[in-house]
Design a protein around this motif. Sequence first.
Motif, PDB file in Angstrom:
ATOM      1  N   THR A 102       6.379   5.847  31.307  1.00  0.00           N
ATOM      2  CA  THR A 102       6.242   4.292  30.995  1.00  0.00           C
ATOM      3  C   THR A 102       7.406   3.677  30.948  1.00  0.00           C
ATOM      4  OG1 THR A 102       4.391   5.210  29.217  1.00  0.00           O
ATOM      5  CG2 THR A 102       5.476   2.940  29.172  1.00  0.00           C
ATOM      6  N   VAL A 103       8.649   4.056  30.451  1.00  0.00           N
ATOM      7  CA  VAL A 103       9.899   3.499  30.572  1.00  0.00           C
ATOM      8  C   VAL A 103      10.159   3.219  32.105  1.00  0.00           C
ATOM      9  CG1 VAL A 103      12.397   3.740  29.958  1.00  0.00           C
ATOM     10  CG2 VAL A 103      10.592   4.640  28.262  1.00  0.00           C
ATOM     11  N   ALA A 104      10.202   4.044  32.985  1.00  0.00           N
ATOM     12  CA  ALA A 104      10.537   3.868  34.259  1.00  0.00           C
ATOM     13  C   ALA A 104       9.638   2.906  34.907  1.00  0.00           C
ATOM     14  CB  ALA A 104      10.690   5.229  34.836  1.00  0.00           C
ATOM     15  N   TYR A 105       8.369   2.920  34.446  1.00  0.00           N
ATOM     16  CA  TYR A 105       7.421   1.824  35.142  1.00  0.00           C
ATOM     17  C   TYR A 105       7.698   0.622  34.498  1.00  0.00           C
ATOM     18  CZ  TYR A 105       2.909   0.204  36.177  1.00  0.00           C
ATOM     19  OH  TYR A 105       1.773  -0.785  36.806  1.00  0.00           O
ATOM     20  N   LYS A 106       7.902   0.496  33.250  1.00  0.00           N
ATOM     21  CA  LYS A 106       8.206  -0.803  32.823  1.00  0.00           C
ATOM     22  C   LYS A 106       9.605  -1.345  33.161  1.00  0.00           C
ATOM     23  CE  LYS A 106       7.529  -2.937  28.637  1.00  0.00           C
ATOM     24  NZ  LYS A 106       6.750  -4.087  28.602  1.00  0.00           N
ATOM     25  N   ASN A 107      10.589  -0.522  33.165  1.00  0.00           N
ATOM     26  CA  ASN A 107      11.805  -1.284  33.419  1.00  0.00           C
ATOM     27  C   ASN A 107      12.101  -1.471  35.089  1.00  0.00           C
ATOM     28  OD1 ASN A 107      12.561  -0.637  30.932  1.00  0.00           O
ATOM     29  ND2 ASN A 107      13.709   0.987  31.201  1.00  0.00           N
ATOM     30  N   ARG A 108      11.221  -0.571  35.719  1.00  0.00           N
ATOM     31  CA  ARG A 108      11.399  -1.107  37.231  1.00  0.00           C
ATOM     32  C   ARG A 108      12.775  -0.758  37.856  1.00  0.00           C
ATOM     33  NH1 ARG A 108       8.089  -3.521  40.310  1.00  0.00           N
ATOM     34  NH2 ARG A 108       6.004  -4.318  39.521  1.00  0.00           N
ATOM     35  N   ASP A 109      13.467  -0.060  37.209  1.00  0.00           N
ATOM     36  CA  ASP A 109      14.963   0.532  37.550  1.00  0.00           C
ATOM     37  C   ASP A 109      14.613   1.493  38.451  1.00  0.00           C
ATOM     38  OD1 ASP A 109      17.408   1.146  38.106  1.00  0.00           O
ATOM     39  OD2 ASP A 109      17.895   1.592  35.964  1.00  0.00           O
ATOM     40  N   GLN A 110      15.298   1.145  39.782  1.00  0.00           N
ATOM     41  CA  GLN A 110      14.727   2.345  40.739  1.00  0.00           C
ATOM     42  C   GLN A 110      15.162   3.784  40.459  1.00  0.00           C
ATOM     43  OE1 GLN A 110      16.407   1.127  44.699  1.00  0.00           O
ATOM     44  NE2 GLN A 110      15.561   3.026  45.729  1.00  0.00           N
ATOM     45  N   GLU A 111      16.324   3.777  39.638  1.00  0.00           N
ATOM     46  CA  GLU A 111      16.834   5.331  39.640  1.00  0.00           C
ATOM     47  C   GLU A 111      16.582   5.662  38.222  1.00  0.00           C
ATOM     48  OE1 GLU A 111      17.508   6.894  42.016  1.00  0.00           O
ATOM     49  OE2 GLU A 111      17.663   5.300  43.631  1.00  0.00           O
ATOM     50  N   ASP A 112      15.521   5.066  37.538  1.00  0.00           N
ATOM     51  CA  ASP A 112      15.223   5.331  36.151  1.00  0.00           C
ATOM     52  C   ASP A 112      14.205   6.684  36.197  1.00  0.00           C
ATOM     53  OD1 ASP A 112      14.516   5.780  33.514  1.00  0.00           O
ATOM     54  OD2 ASP A 112      14.499   3.669  33.173  1.00  0.00           O
ATOM     55  N   PRO A 123       8.983   9.089  47.130  1.00  0.00           N
ATOM     56  CA  PRO A 123       9.429   9.618  46.039  1.00  0.00           C
ATOM     57  C   PRO A 123       9.280   8.455  44.720  1.00  0.00           C
ATOM     58  CG  PRO A 123      11.194   9.048  47.205  1.00  0.00           C
ATOM     59  CD  PRO A 123      10.087   8.758  48.117  1.00  0.00           C
ATOM     60  N   LEU A 124       9.421   9.009  43.571  1.00  0.00           N
ATOM     61  CA  LEU A 124       9.219   8.338  42.432  1.00  0.00           C
ATOM     62  C   LEU A 124       9.830   6.809  42.345  1.00  0.00           C
ATOM     63  CD1 LEU A 124       7.123   8.303  39.971  1.00  0.00           C
ATOM     64  CD2 LEU A 124       9.077   8.858  38.526  1.00  0.00           C
ATOM     65  N   ASP A 125      11.359   6.956  42.947  1.00  0.00           N
ATOM     66  CA  ASP A 125      11.865   5.529  42.880  1.00  0.00           C
ATOM     67  C   ASP A 125      11.426   4.401  43.580  1.00  0.00           C
ATOM     68  OD1 ASP A 125      12.640   6.868  45.071  1.00  0.00           O
ATOM     69  OD2 ASP A 125      15.045   6.587  45.144  1.00  0.00           O
ATOM     70  N   VAL A 126      10.726   4.969  44.901  1.00  0.00           N
ATOM     71  CA  VAL A 126       9.883   4.005  45.538  1.00  0.00           C
ATOM     72  C   VAL A 126       8.736   3.495  44.819  1.00  0.00           C
ATOM     73  CG1 VAL A 126       8.968   3.535  47.771  1.00  0.00           C
ATOM     74  CG2 VAL A 126      10.721   4.993  47.781  1.00  0.00           C
ATOM     75  N   VAL A 127       8.133   4.438  44.262  1.00  0.00           N
ATOM     76  CA  VAL A 127       6.886   4.053  43.757  1.00  0.00           C
ATOM     77  C   VAL A 127       7.212   3.004  42.450  1.00  0.00           C
ATOM     78  CG1 VAL A 127       5.187   5.005  41.880  1.00  0.00           C
ATOM     79  CG2 VAL A 127       5.787   6.480  43.846  1.00  0.00           C
ATOM     80  N   ILE A 128       8.309   3.336  41.647  1.00  0.00           N
ATOM     81  CA  ILE A 128       8.641   2.269  40.549  1.00  0.00           C
ATOM     82  C   ILE A 128       8.997   1.036  41.147  1.00  0.00           C
ATOM     83  CG2 ILE A 128      10.472   2.032  38.957  1.00  0.00           C
ATOM     84  CD1 ILE A 128      10.948   4.989  38.817  1.00  0.00           C
TER      85      ILE A 128
END
Lengths: 465, 406
Positions: free
Chosen positions: B270-280, B355-360
């Motif tokens: 959730t945090v990464a999704y919401k923050n949209r910080d690529q490297e989160d 990878p997840l950073d692209v997903v975010i």
Amino acid sequence: MIARGPLSVCALLLIACDGSDEGAASDPDERFSGGAATVFDVSRSAFAQDMPALSGDKEDDFFVGNSLFNRGWVTAPASTTQIDGLGPLFNATNCSACHFKDGRGRPPLDDSEPFTSLLLRLSIPGSDAQGGPLGDVNYGNQLQDNGILGVPAEARPRVRYTEQPGTFADGAPYSLRSPTYSFDQLAYGPLAADLQVSPRVAPAVFGLGLLEAIDEATLAALTDPDDKNGDGISGRFNHVWDVRKKALVVGRFGWKANQPSIAQQTSAAFQGDIGISSQDFPLESCTAPQTSCTAAKSGADADGVELSPAFLASVVSYMHTLAVPARRNLEHADVVRGRALFTRAGCPGCHTPKLRTGELPGFPELSNQTIRPYTDLLLHDMGPLLADGRPDFEATANEWRTPPLWGIGLVSTVNEHSFFLHDGRARGLLEAVLFHGGEAVAARDAVLAFSLDERAALVAFLESL
Amino acid sequence: MHRLPPALLLLSLVACGSDEDPEVTFPTAKAELALANYKAVVNANYTDVVTSAQALQAAIDAFIAAPSAATQDAAKNAWLAARLPYGPSEAFRFYDGPIDDPTTGPEGQINAWPLDENYIDYTRDDANSGIINRVAEVPAITVEVIAKANEAAGEKAISTGYHAIEFLLWGQDDATTGAGNGKRPFTDYVAGGSAANQTRRADYLKAAAQLLVSDVQEVANAWKPGVADNFAAKFGVTASEGNAVQSAIGDLLKSLGSMAKAELSGERMTVAYKNRDQEDEHSCFSDNTSVDLLGNALGIENVWLGRYGASDGVGLDEVVAEKDAALAAKTTADVAAAVAKLRVLADLQQKSSTPLDVVIASPDGSASRTAMLDAITATKLIGDDVEKAAVALGLKIELEEPSVEL
């Protein structure tokens, strides 16, 4: 009250109980310390709960804010660009290092322990352009006992205690310890000869939204700066600099009420404690002689600051929506008796038991609640024994803001210690009471005259909060 | 974060201070079988964690002995292989067991995040940063030195564990260049090659691998069967207060619910999704985060069903089914659904170079971001199921707020 029913009954119960008087000591209303924003949790996470039924996106904000509260900041530049920029000088790498589990910090237990959750504010006589304290020329206004690699920590602070024995009226002895602070390994030259040092333990951070939601008029009605009612208790506002309004406004947060809002308190702590710049405090806290601090890489992103406005907003929302734990054991005989003794001793003169919040825009969950914070949020002269000798805006050397007492009985569970007062000098609640002086002398003397049973009952009441 | 569920809140409100549970007969016989099987699952999982960490150490030693693109790739592959059993083992956290005991648990030394890259080595803007390049301040790099530097006295300068090794193998994943993982050249480890202090970097990498192996061994030993007085011998057998079996089952439910809701759904997604910080994302150097997340979900499924690999024993599902078969079946379905949603994310990483950073960083409504949202929702549900399961068993549990030992 014993009938079981659907959830809506609870809501009715809450509302119905709202307007009632402080009646019988076993009045179940008194359990709802935070009004509808009360939670029933007595675990180590008692201070870490979100308020029931948060509106809008606040549940998500709470989650993200909580994560950022716990997350360690790292040295810039890191791959994790939004959470880099630690220091260069700092006290801790994350909020929760000091406000562990959203609770209360303490002084080090012995000389080998660092000052993790007790910080030392520094200043020299005089005031800055806004009327605030004037920092030490070499060390600024807060001792930062950590630095990133290549930036030496400012100093290693130490605390020593002197015991001062006393006796209750019944002859029972007690002893109060007073701290003295010293500094080793000064990295940036000498400290000012006339340095003023104010120790401040990290306070618990739940319920702050409710305190912010109290109308200023409600608090103003509690002030009595010239003690016109002759009860020996004055109570007045601190007026402090609001960086957004660029004006002096009423202060209500911090040990000396030196912060006007949760938002400013939060960004100031990010800057001072972790070394993270934000919109309101865009500079790193480096003084002129701290050249390695000034030269260190910033973690600022495209917006020019290390803490993005969105992150700050999440943390501030989180701070607003941490719930207050409910009172416990209201019907216990000692608690009932202690409650009466608390009143008889005059403690409610500053530790206001019940207040009503006003309307806080955007926060219906905080608005129009009857809360039981046990504070008036005002400054009071607490006498020379507790004085820090360091004025902070209008707060004098002797003055402290009445801290809320809600949840105080759960500190030993959440934080596994029982150190109280602004510097954690009191080893337990009774010692904290005995340290009260100044405007609280009469209340303290009343407690000194209590019998052993009465003292136990008073503590039982405080522990039920 | 986790208040009482409404049903309990209601009871506590109207009972005015009484904390009696509704009368529930606890299924002790089934619970004892489930606990014995849980210990077998944990032991098997940690055995794999140790074996794969030792293989990683061997590959790192081989890389250091003869640095080349091939030996570096072999070490990277060993790291990826070591993450496969570690992810599931994280479902054994959150009840102060051997992995994250508040005083002795090495979790913060094994898997802490975010990593303080500058504390370890050079970064894109500073060629001289980190312990590796600060020869005067840190004359010799040893296991003791890096262990002491990690989380010293309440402060966290994360410098050890899987992610430190990952950083030393892959290098920084530079967010400014968009997709793609770290591109550290193997010559960083060749005397006279790229960057400075190559030998010290090699010392650091070897020390980090050695520390990882000894840390995971320590945890594994606490779960070895037939050892008098280790954690496994006491868990569910003796309790400081109350019934030991019930207390242990409560711990497992707390562990599962906290891992699913607060940690996996909340902190890691959730945090990464919401923050949209690529490297989160926790494995940002290798871009392996989505596979890590799937591992976490598989661990939750293992504990719930009581299985590991080919072995399938009595799980928590059967204990809960004794009191509420419908809830047990629903939870099993929800766990399977969550695993399936996370497999979609892992497939995006492994089969579609996403990878997840692209997903975010993808736009809302895009297939990949929707897949992440689905995974968040599905895993969160498990936490709610587990809270209900505890009520069904008459146990009181408090799920973790998101971990402070990230």
